[in-house]
Design a protein around this motif. Structure first.
Motif, short mmCIF file in Angstrom:
data_model
loop_
_atom_site.label_atom_id
_atom_site.label_comp_id
_atom_site.label_asym_id
_atom_site.label_seq_id
_atom_site.Cartn_x
_atom_site.Cartn_y
_atom_site.Cartn_z
N CYS A 1 0.92 -1.20 0.08
CA CYS A 1 0.22 0.42 0.48
C CYS A 1 0.73 0.99 -0.19
O CYS A 1 0.66 2.20 -0.60
CB CYS A 1 -0.68 -0.11 1.01
N ASN A 2 1.79 1.20 0.80
CA ASN A 2 2.53 2.10 0.96
C ASN A 2 3.53 2.43 0.44
O ASN A 2 4.06 3.86 -0.84
CB ASN A 2 3.82 2.38 2.16
N ALA A 3 3.95 1.81 -0.93
CA ALA A 3 4.43 1.41 -2.33
C ALA A 3 3.68 2.13 -3.63
O ALA A 3 4.30 3.12 -4.91
CB ALA A 3 5.90 0.01 -2.52
N ALA A 4 2.10 1.75 -3.13
CA ALA A 4 1.53 1.38 -5.04
C ALA A 4 0.21 2.89 -4.60
O ALA A 4 0.15 3.54 -5.67
CB ALA A 4 0.89 0.36 -4.72
N HIS A 5 0.06 2.68 -3.47
CA HIS A 5 -1.89 3.89 -3.61
C HIS A 5 -1.04 5.28 -2.89
O HIS A 5 -0.71 5.80 -2.21
CB HIS A 5 -1.89 3.23 -2.88
N THR A 6 -1.87 5.81 -3.36
CA THR A 6 -2.29 7.80 -3.38
C THR A 6 -2.00 7.97 -1.71
O THR A 6 -3.05 6.93 -0.76
CB THR A 6 -3.07 8.56 -3.92
N ILE A 7 -1.62 8.97 -0.88
CA ILE A 7 -2.00 9.49 0.18
C ILE A 7 -3.03 9.26 -0.01
O ILE A 7 -3.61 9.04 1.69
CB ILE A 7 -1.55 10.80 0.52
N GLU A 8 -4.58 9.97 -0.39
CA GLU A 8 -5.84 9.89 0.28
C GLU A 8 -6.28 8.49 0.36
O GLU A 8 -6.75 8.23 1.67
CB GLU A 8 -7.01 9.90 -0.89
N ARG A 9 -6.04 6.94 -0.57
CA ARG A 9 -6.07 5.81 -0.36
C ARG A 9 -6.10 5.49 0.90
O ARG A 9 -6.27 4.71 1.84
CB ARG A 9 -5.82 4.80 -1.45
N ARG A 10 -3.86 5.62 0.96
CA ARG A 10 -3.71 5.42 2.43
C ARG A 10 -4.22 5.88 3.66
O ARG A 10 -4.25 4.90 4.58
CB ARG A 10 -2.24 5.39 1.98
N CYS A 11 -4.37 7.11 3.41
CA CYS A 11 -5.31 7.31 5.19
C CYS A 11 -6.55 6.67 5.32
O CYS A 11 -6.68 6.48 6.18
CB CYS A 11 -5.17 8.92 4.15
N LEU A 12 -7.46 6.58 3.80
CA LEU A 12 -8.83 6.46 4.21
C LEU A 12 -8.44 4.12 5.25
O LEU A 12 -9.00 4.01 6.07
CB LEU A 12 -9.33 5.86 3.18
N ARG A 13 -7.34 4.10 4.27
CA ARG A 13 -7.30 2.63 4.77
C ARG A 13 -6.46 2.54 6.09
O ARG A 13 -6.99 1.40 6.69
CB ARG A 13 -5.85 1.62 4.25
N TRP A 14 -5.78 3.74 6.45
CA TRP A 14 -5.33 3.19 8.11
C TRP A 14 -7.01 3.87 9.25
O TRP A 14 -6.56 3.17 10.37
CB TRP A 14 -4.39 4.36 8.50
N LEU A 15 -7.26 4.54 8.07
CA LEU A 15 -9.03 5.15 9.83
C LEU A 15 -9.61 3.98 10.03
O LEU A 15 -9.73 3.34 10.53
CB LEU A 15 -9.49 6.52 9.08
N LEU A 16 -9.76 3.21 8.74
CA LEU A 16 -10.40 1.87 8.26
C LEU A 16 -10.37 0.90 9.33
O LEU A 16 -11.09 0.30 10.35
CB LEU A 16 -11.29 1.48 7.13
N THR A 17 -8.62 0.64 9.20
CA THR A 17 -8.09 0.16 9.84
C THR A 17 -8.57 0.11 11.73
O THR A 17 -8.89 -0.90 12.30
CB THR A 17 -6.55 -0.58 9.91
N LEU A 18 -8.57 1.21 11.77
CA LEU A 18 -8.33 1.78 13.75
C LEU A 18 -9.69 1.67 13.49
O LEU A 18 -10.47 0.94 14.83
CB LEU A 18 -7.56 2.93 13.32
N GLN A 19 -10.40 1.83 12.65
CA GLN A 19 -12.25 1.67 13.19
C GLN A 19 -12.54 0.17 13.40
O GLN A 19 -13.50 0.15 14.27
CB GLN A 19 -13.26 2.45 11.78
N ASP A 20 -11.86 -0.75 12.60
CA ASP A 20 -12.11 -1.82 13.04
C ASP A 20 -11.93 -2.54 14.22
O ASP A 20 -12.42 -3.28 14.89
CB ASP A 20 -11.08 -2.75 11.79
#
Length: 269
Positions: free
Chosen positions: A145-164
């Motif tokens: 993810c850190n290598a291939a995806h935009t900062i916006e998508r990475r940010c949402l991924r991290w926030l969703l992981t925390l919400q889980d």
């Protein structure tokens, strides 16, 4: 950190997934503590003598510190898992640093005692092999993810992981913390978050970020978040609430679950 006497093994889904006999093997060696946001459980190079199990709403992040002072998140662990000596016998130098992001109780078990319990119980051994597989999957997906995806998508991924892991729309996240997790400058992240708020993907408050619409957040995120969730379901029997929070781990019938990878099984005592 404050030590509580006579800790029960509760509040951690990994430990709660064990049957009564296996829990009894571990209970005498369990130590319960309260940790606060910002506490460092271990640093890179430290000998990791205990396995730490976050409980209830506690969340710990594994980060890799870099020479320029930045650090990048590689895994986020809540009550569904454990950190430190998960695969090995313990007492090996840590490669990363474990930092508390959401304070609360943790359960610590001496790594050598846990290793003895693995040898004595097939159920404990199988549970930790499966969890090690899922932890490795999370680390590998984070790298991709850190290598291939935009900062916006990475940010949402991290926030969703925390919400889980905490189950609430409001997440106790500051700009500084999120910038550290994503390995970017705070000023740059503030611009990104401003765009995301204008697009109504997030709402920014004092010391918190809210996901007002989880479905929109999932649609805006990259595939990494969903891939890791699916792996936890297939290997650990993870059960998720409508809020996204992990509410149970069920490995009682391992034959119904996907086997862990050979790489993880070979590395586990």
């Amino acid at each position: 950190m404050n030590i509580r006497p006579s800790p029960p093994i509760d509040g951690n889904l990994l430990l709660e997934a064990l049957d009564a006999a296996d829990r009894a093997l571990l209970a005498p060696y369990a130590e319960r503590r309260e940790v606060r946001r910002g506490d460092v459980l271990f640093r890179a190079g430290d000998d990791v003598s205990h396995v730490t199990f976050p409980a209830h709403h506690c969340v710990v992040t594994l980060v890799v510190p870099l020479m320029d002072g930045k650090s990048v998140e590689t895994a986020t662990v809540g009550r569904e898992g454990a950190m430190g000596g998960v695969v090995s016998h313990g007492y090996l130098p840590a490669f990363g640093q474990a930092v508390v992001q959401v304070g609360g109780p943790v359960i610590r078990i001496d790594a050598a005692r846990l290793s003895e319990a693995k040898q004595a119980s097939k159920g404990i051994r199988d549970l930790f092999v499966r969890y090690a597989d899922c932890l490795l999957a999370q680390v590998l997906q984070s790298v991709a993810c850190n290598a291939a995806h935009t900062i916006e998508r990475r940010c949402l991924r991290w926030l969703l992981t925390l919400q889980d892991r905490i189950g609430t729309p409001e997440l106790p996240v500051t700009h500084e913390l999120l910038a550290d997790m994503l390995g970017v400058r705070r000023a740059y992240l503030t611009e990104v978050l401003g765009r995301m708020q204008r697009d109504r993907l997030i709402a920014i408050g004092h010391g918190r970020i809210t996901l007002p619409d989880r479905e929109r957040a999932e649609a805006g995120s990259c595939e990494c978040h969903a891939a890791v969730r699916k792996h936890f379901e297939e290997v650990m029997g993870a059960v998720y609430a409508p809020s996204g929070r992990i509410v149970a781990v069920d490995v009682g019938e391992p034959e119904r679950l996907r086997p862990p990878s050979v790489l993880v099984k070979d590395a586990t005592p």
